[in-house]
Design a protein around this motif. Structure first.
Motif, PDB file in Angstrom:
ATOM      1  N   GLU A  14       0.878  -1.160   0.000  1.00  0.00           N
ATOM      2  CA  GLU A  14       0.000   0.000   0.000  1.00  0.00           C
ATOM      3  C   GLU A  14       0.920   1.216   0.000  1.00  0.00           C
ATOM      4  O   GLU A  14       1.735   1.380   0.905  1.00  0.00           O
ATOM      5  N   TRP A  15       0.817   2.021  -1.029  1.00  0.00           N
ATOM      6  CA  TRP A  15       1.696   3.179  -1.183  1.00  0.00           C
ATOM      7  C   TRP A  15       0.916   4.453  -0.970  1.00  0.00           C
ATOM      8  O   TRP A  15      -0.225   4.575  -1.409  1.00  0.00           O
ATOM      9  N   ILE A  16       1.559   5.413  -0.320  1.00  0.00           N
ATOM     10  CA  ILE A  16       1.026   6.768  -0.227  1.00  0.00           C
ATOM     11  C   ILE A  16       2.117   7.691  -0.754  1.00  0.00           C
ATOM     12  O   ILE A  16       3.264   7.607  -0.322  1.00  0.00           O
ATOM     13  N   THR A  17       1.737   8.532  -1.700  1.00  0.00           N
ATOM     14  CA  THR A  17       2.658   9.572  -2.135  1.00  0.00           C
ATOM     15  C   THR A  17       1.997  10.911  -1.861  1.00  0.00           C
ATOM     16  O   THR A  17       0.799  11.080  -2.045  1.00  0.00           O
ATOM     17  N   ARG A  18       2.785  11.844  -1.407  1.00  0.00           N
ATOM     18  CA  ARG A  18       2.298  13.177  -1.063  1.00  0.00           C
ATOM     19  C   ARG A  18       3.128  14.188  -1.828  1.00  0.00           C
ATOM     20  O   ARG A  18       4.314  14.347  -1.579  1.00  0.00           O
ATOM     21  N   GLU A  19       2.493  14.836  -2.753  1.00  0.00           N
ATOM     22  CA  GLU A  19       3.152  15.868  -3.548  1.00  0.00           C
ATOM     23  C   GLU A  19       2.837  17.233  -2.943  1.00  0.00           C
ATOM     24  O   GLU A  19       1.704  17.491  -2.565  1.00  0.00           O
ATOM     25  N   GLU A  20       3.816  18.101  -2.897  1.00  0.00           N
ATOM     26  CA  GLU A  20       3.571  19.469  -2.456  1.00  0.00           C
ATOM     27  C   GLU A  20       3.243  20.342  -3.662  1.00  0.00           C
ATOM     28  O   GLU A  20       3.278  21.557  -3.574  1.00  0.00           O
ATOM     29  N   GLY A  21       2.921  19.718  -4.747  1.00  0.00           N
ATOM     30  CA  GLY A  21       2.498  20.377  -5.978  1.00  0.00           C
ATOM     31  C   GLY A  21       1.413  19.517  -6.589  1.00  0.00           C
ATOM     32  O   GLY A  21       0.750  18.741  -5.900  1.00  0.00           O
ATOM     33  N   TRP A  22       1.230  19.617  -7.877  1.00  0.00           N
ATOM     34  CA  TRP A  22       0.210  18.830  -8.561  1.00  0.00           C
ATOM     35  C   TRP A  22       0.505  17.344  -8.447  1.00  0.00           C
ATOM     36  O   TRP A  22       1.634  16.898  -8.604  1.00  0.00           O
ATOM     37  N   SER A  23      -0.553  16.559  -8.234  1.00  0.00           N
ATOM     38  CA  SER A  23      -0.375  15.108  -8.146  1.00  0.00           C
ATOM     39  C   SER A  23      -0.323  14.476  -9.529  1.00  0.00           C
ATOM     40  O   SER A  23       0.321  13.450  -9.724  1.00  0.00           O
ATOM     41  N   ALA A  24      -0.986  15.101 -10.502  1.00  0.00           N
ATOM     42  CA  ALA A  24      -1.003  14.562 -11.870  1.00  0.00           C
ATOM     43  C   ALA A  24       0.407  14.605 -12.454  1.00  0.00           C
ATOM     44  O   ALA A  24       1.042  15.654 -12.494  1.00  0.00           O
ATOM     45  N   GLY A  25       0.892  13.448 -12.861  1.00  0.00           N
ATOM     46  CA  GLY A  25       2.221  13.374 -13.457  1.00  0.00           C
ATOM     47  C   GLY A  25       3.347  13.420 -12.443  1.00  0.00           C
ATOM     48  O   GLY A  25       4.508  13.571 -12.805  1.00  0.00           O
ATOM     49  N   GLY A  26       3.034  13.252 -11.185  1.00  0.00           N
ATOM     50  CA  GLY A  26       4.049  13.320 -10.132  1.00  0.00           C
ATOM     51  C   GLY A  26       4.657  11.961  -9.815  1.00  0.00           C
ATOM     52  O   GLY A  26       4.547  10.998 -10.581  1.00  0.00           O
ATOM     53  N   VAL A  27       5.275  11.905  -8.669  1.00  0.00           N
ATOM     54  CA  VAL A  27       5.963  10.684  -8.234  1.00  0.00           C
ATOM     55  C   VAL A  27       4.978   9.526  -8.077  1.00  0.00           C
ATOM     56  O   VAL A  27       5.285   8.389  -8.428  1.00  0.00           O
ATOM     57  N   GLY A  28       3.771   9.796  -7.573  1.00  0.00           N
ATOM     58  CA  GLY A  28       2.769   8.735  -7.407  1.00  0.00           C
ATOM     59  C   GLY A  28       2.389   8.104  -8.729  1.00  0.00           C
ATOM     60  O   GLY A  28       2.232   6.882  -8.834  1.00  0.00           O
ATOM     61  N   THR A  29       2.254   8.928  -9.752  1.00  0.00           N
ATOM     62  CA  THR A  29       1.951   8.417 -11.086  1.00  0.00           C
ATOM     63  C   THR A  29       3.095   7.539 -11.583  1.00  0.00           C
ATOM     64  O   THR A  29       2.861   6.445 -12.116  1.00  0.00           O
ATOM     65  N   ALA A  30       4.315   8.011 -11.384  1.00  0.00           N
ATOM     66  CA  ALA A  30       5.490   7.248 -11.821  1.00  0.00           C
ATOM     67  C   ALA A  30       5.608   5.928 -11.053  1.00  0.00           C
ATOM     68  O   ALA A  30       5.913   4.882 -11.642  1.00  0.00           O
ATOM     69  N   MET A  31       5.346   5.965  -9.743  1.00  0.00           N
ATOM     70  CA  MET A  31       5.426   4.730  -8.945  1.00  0.00           C
ATOM     71  C   MET A  31       4.363   3.734  -9.383  1.00  0.00           C
ATOM     72  O   MET A  31       4.626   2.536  -9.468  1.00  0.00           O
ATOM     73  N   GLY A  32       3.150   4.217  -9.648  1.00  0.00           N
ATOM     74  CA  GLY A  32       2.082   3.336 -10.112  1.00  0.00           C
ATOM     75  C   GLY A  32       2.423   2.693 -11.443  1.00  0.00           C
ATOM     76  O   GLY A  32       2.211   1.490 -11.645  1.00  0.00           O
ATOM     77  N   ALA A  33       2.974   3.483 -12.358  1.00  0.00           N
ATOM     78  CA  ALA A  33       3.364   2.953 -13.669  1.00  0.00           C
ATOM     79  C   ALA A  33       4.499   1.942 -13.523  1.00  0.00           C
ATOM     80  O   ALA A  33       4.484   0.879 -14.159  1.00  0.00           O
ATOM     81  N   ARG A  34       5.455   2.255 -12.692  1.00  0.00           N
ATOM     82  CA  ARG A  34       6.588   1.333 -12.476  1.00  0.00           C
ATOM     83  C   ARG A  34       6.097   0.015 -11.874  1.00  0.00           C
ATOM     84  O   ARG A  34       6.519  -1.065 -12.279  1.00  0.00           O
ATOM     85  N   GLY A  35       5.187   0.102 -10.899  1.00  0.00           N
ATOM     86  CA  GLY A  35       4.632  -1.112 -10.309  1.00  0.00           C
ATOM     87  C   GLY A  35       3.872  -1.938 -11.330  1.00  0.00           C
ATOM     88  O   GLY A  35       3.990  -3.161 -11.377  1.00  0.00           O
ATOM     89  N   ALA A  36       3.084  -1.264 -12.175  1.00  0.00           N
ATOM     90  CA  ALA A  36       2.337  -1.971 -13.221  1.00  0.00           C
ATOM     91  C   ALA A  36       3.284  -2.634 -14.210  1.00  0.00           C
ATOM     92  O   ALA A  36       3.049  -3.771 -14.631  1.00  0.00           O
ATOM     93  N   ASP A  37       4.365  -1.935 -14.568  1.00  0.00           N
ATOM     94  CA  ASP A  37       5.346  -2.502 -15.492  1.00  0.00           C
ATOM     95  C   ASP A  37       5.982  -3.766 -14.922  1.00  0.00           C
ATOM     96  O   ASP A  37       6.349  -4.670 -15.657  1.00  0.00           O
ATOM     97  N   ARG A  38       6.100  -3.810 -13.617  1.00  0.00           N
ATOM     98  CA  ARG A  38       6.706  -4.976 -12.958  1.00  0.00           C
ATOM     99  C   ARG A  38       5.658  -5.973 -12.467  1.00  0.00           C
ATOM    100  O   ARG A  38       5.966  -6.896 -11.733  1.00  0.00           O
ATOM    101  N   ARG A  39       4.405  -5.752 -12.853  1.00  0.00           N
ATOM    102  CA  ARG A  39       3.267  -6.599 -12.489  1.00  0.00           C
ATOM    103  C   ARG A  39       3.103  -6.757 -10.975  1.00  0.00           C
ATOM    104  O   ARG A  39       2.747  -7.841 -10.484  1.00  0.00           O
TER     105      ARG A  39
END
Length: 85
Positions: A14-39
């Motif tokens: 269970e991941w929580i990412t907290r951006e001090e800016g926009w969440s769209a396209g941020g670290v959370g998006t990148a982590m989700g994509a990376r996790g999906a890429d690694r199934r």
């Protein structure tokens, strides 16, 4: 500057990412994509300021208004995972 915090990482995580800016396209998006890429099976709660007009304020005010202060993050995590903390 975006300050993302990952609560945990790995399969079944269970991941929580907290951006001090926009969440769209941020670290959370990148982590989700990376996790999906690694199934990886994981749940990602991405927190950040919405990509829309935001009323100006101090950093502390903006974090509080958008639920990105400590209390807001805990509240949203409890709602997301229906935790008893």
């Amino acid at each position: 500057a975006g300050g993302a915090r990952a609560a945990s990482a790995g399969a079944g995580a269970e991941w929580i990412t907290r951006e001090e800016g926009w969440s769209a396209g941020g670290v959370g998006t990148a982590m989700g994509a990376r996790g999906a890429d690694r199934r990886l099976t994981c749940e990602v709660l991405r927190l950040g300021i919405p990509a829309q007009f935001v009323v100006p304020g101090s950093q502390d005010e903006l974090l509080r208004i958008h639920g990105l202060d400590v209390d807001g993050v805990l509240k949203r995590a409890r709602e997301f995972w229906t935790l008893d903390v």
